[in-house]
Write an enzyme that holds these catalytic residues in place. Structure first.
Site, short mmCIF file in Angstrom:
data_model
loop_
_atom_site.label_atom_id
_atom_site.label_comp_id
_atom_site.label_asym_id
_atom_site.label_seq_id
_atom_site.Cartn_x
_atom_site.Cartn_y
_atom_site.Cartn_z
N GLU A 2 -102.26 11.19 57.87
CA GLU A 2 -100.85 11.67 58.21
C GLU A 2 -100.36 10.44 59.35
O GLU A 2 -98.92 11.12 59.03
CB GLU A 2 -101.12 13.38 58.94
CG GLU A 2 -101.29 14.22 58.46
CD GLU A 2 -100.85 14.76 57.46
OE1 GLU A 2 -100.27 13.21 55.69
OE2 GLU A 2 -100.25 16.04 57.67
N THR B 218 -91.46 14.55 56.18
CA THR B 218 -91.46 14.35 57.39
C THR B 218 -91.66 13.88 58.56
O THR B 218 -89.68 14.52 60.06
CB THR B 218 -92.85 14.82 57.29
OG1 THR B 218 -93.63 15.16 56.60
CG2 THR B 218 -93.39 15.41 58.58
N1 HSE Z 1 -96.22 20.64 62.00
C1 HSE Z 1 -95.19 19.22 61.23
C2 HSE Z 1 -94.36 19.21 61.17
C3 HSE Z 1 -95.88 19.45 59.88
O1 HSE Z 1 -93.51 20.64 61.39
O2 HSE Z 1 -93.44 18.62 61.44
C4 HSE Z 1 -95.38 18.65 58.90
O3 HSE Z 1 -95.54 19.34 57.60
#
Ligand code: HSE
Length: 308
Positions: free
Chosen positions: A130, A183
């Site tokens: 990630e 993201t």
């Molecule tokens: N918790 C992370 C965000 C998840 O909201 O950035 C990304 O899929």
């Protein structure tokens, strides 16, 4: 050479109030991989199918191979691996696309080595992926994809992950508009600190959601699916978000919010018929905005990634 096929499901991270700490797995879509052990050290991506040529074939940059590289290092294996990745999750969708690829690859390589590590022990390798994908090693997609069910990441340092039981028959609806949000970008727009008043609202909802799921108390689940931290900032990037949320609740959803960092929107419902109706109501709004979308309806997927 020994070879195995594995799949890992899409996930809804955050679940409104639990930024970076809540996530659950759904039945579909799911990414698939075929991993083959090789006698030579080194990890190679043989082929990626379904990404339109957009994902890196360079093993040091792809989430599935990075996870496998880290895993092989950790178990001190002298063997290598070849990976074929079948992408079924859209990129930048908010459904944990990068997580599904790395989790499927990890489950496959661990199986080929006779499962020396537990699912929980695989988590740090998927989190490392990630970091490669978006610059942050959050676990709220990889943990539910690996472990299945609804997962709480109680802490990151040290990592403390636990499952939250969910009521049988709780259905999720995911509507994915054909838009992409990275993201990394959706994290960058967030504020580094929040007012105490918002923190109080948020932790009330977090506790409420956990109690609501465990009792179960559907009214409490619905009241707790609120986010005053990320949603007000991120929702402006999703066309029609406020209206779609309203329509989902009008169609019978307990609550509705952004899936992960978006643009997919999720809703929770008490039964399948309602979840389907909610999906149609949400999709109709995107259609009005001339946006194509896909609808996925399933129960919470308690199995997570699997060997096929
Ligand atoms: N918790 C992370 C965000 C998840 O909201 O950035 C990304 O899929």
């Amino acid at each position: 050479m020994k070879s195995v096929r594995a799949s890992a499901p899409a996930t809804v991270a955050n679940v409104s109030c639990g930024f970076d700490i809540f996530g659950f797995a759904v039945a579909s879509p799911a990414d698939e991989v075929v991993v083959t052990l090789t006698d030579k050290p080194g990890v190679v991506i043989r082929e990626i199918v379904g990404d339109g040529g957009r994902l890196p074939l360079d093993a040091s940059r792809n989430t599935s191979s990075v996870a496998v590289i880290e895993y092989l290092k950790a178990i001190k294996s002298e063997q290598g691996a070849e990976i074929t990745l079948y992408k079924h999750l859209a990129l930048g969708s908010g459904m944990g696309s990068s997580a599904a690829s790395s989790v499927a690859a990890l489950v496959a390589i661990n199986h080929l080595h006779g499962e020396p590590l537990s699912r929980k022990e695989l988590l740090p390798f998927a989190m490392e992926s990630e970091r490669i994908a978006c610059g942050s090693a959050h676990a709220d997609n990889v943990a539910p994809s690996l472990l299945g069910g609804f997962v709480l990441i109680r802490g990151y340092d040290p990592l403390d992950v636990t499952s939250i039981p969910t009521p049988e028959g709780l259905y999720a609806t995911l509507v994915h508009p054909h838009l992409e949000l990275k993201t990394e970008d959706s994290r960058r727009v967030l504020k580094a600190s929040i007012p105490l008043k918002d923190a109080i609202t948020q932790w009330g909802n977090i506790a409420g959601l956990v109690v609501g799921l465990m009792k179960p108390d559907y009214g409490l689940i619905g009241r707790s699916l609120k986010d005053v931290v990320a949603e007000p900032i991120r929702s402006v990037l999703i066309p029609g978000f406020d209206r779609i949320k309203e329509e989902a609740v009008k169609a019978g959803a307990l609550g509705c919010g952004i899936s992960g960092s978006g643009p997919t929107i999720f809703a929770l419902s008490t039964d399948e018929a309602t979840a389907q109706r909610v999906g149609q109501a949400m999709q109709a709004q995107f259609t009005d905005l001339k946006l194509k979308s896909d609808v996925y309806v399933s129960e919470i997927n308690n199995a997570g990634a699997k060997i096929l």
